[in-house]
Enzyme design. Sequence first.
Site, PDB file in Angstrom:
ATOM      1  NE  ARG A   7      -3.058  10.822  -0.711  1.00  0.00           N
ATOM      2  CZ  ARG A   7      -2.018  11.330  -0.069  1.00  0.00           C
ATOM      3  NH1 ARG A   7      -1.372  12.364  -0.567  1.00  0.00           N
ATOM      4  NH2 ARG A   7      -1.620  10.820   1.058  1.00  0.00           N
ATOM      5  CG  ASP A   8      -4.585   2.916  -4.020  1.00  0.00           C
ATOM      6  OD1 ASP A   8      -4.385   2.922  -5.266  1.00  0.00           O
ATOM      7  OD2 ASP A   8      -4.261   1.965  -3.290  1.00  0.00           O
TER       8      ASP A   8
END
Length: 169
Positions: A7-8
């Site tokens: 997610r990053d």
Amino acid sequence: VQKVVHRDLKPANLFVTKRADGDALVKVLDFGISKVTGTGGADLNVTKAGDALLGSPQYMAPEQLKSLKDVDARTDIWALGSILYEMLTGQPPFNASSLPELCTNILDHPPPPLRTIRPDVPAGLEAVINSCLAKDREGRPANIAALATALAPFCTPAVQASAARIAGV
């Protein structure tokens, strides 16, 4: 394979080092906002931020901008496509002067065609990157093995061997 969505993913979270044989190795760092998917879908947020935006917007997939919980492996595939686009062009596929404008661009507009910036990039490689940046995640490679297989023809033999190992997992 481990059912973890980072997610990053962004260039700052990718560390290039060397294997014992001297070949390059990319390590993924900072799993602080990762999420375990699949049965149970346990959310491993280090920081509970309610409705706050978690991640780096320039590399966030449309579904991640809409909902932090509605992510899967294809969310990270989007980020990898954004990183590949930036590696080849020197600029991210989506840019803006404000966060709302950036989100609108990601949600509603295509990136500038890669080959207008780098005409020497093979059309097939542009097509793979475009598939990573599909607004509808159903249009993206289903997992990292599928992406590795699609990228393999554009890589050196050593990297093709790594892609084959990834596809075998």
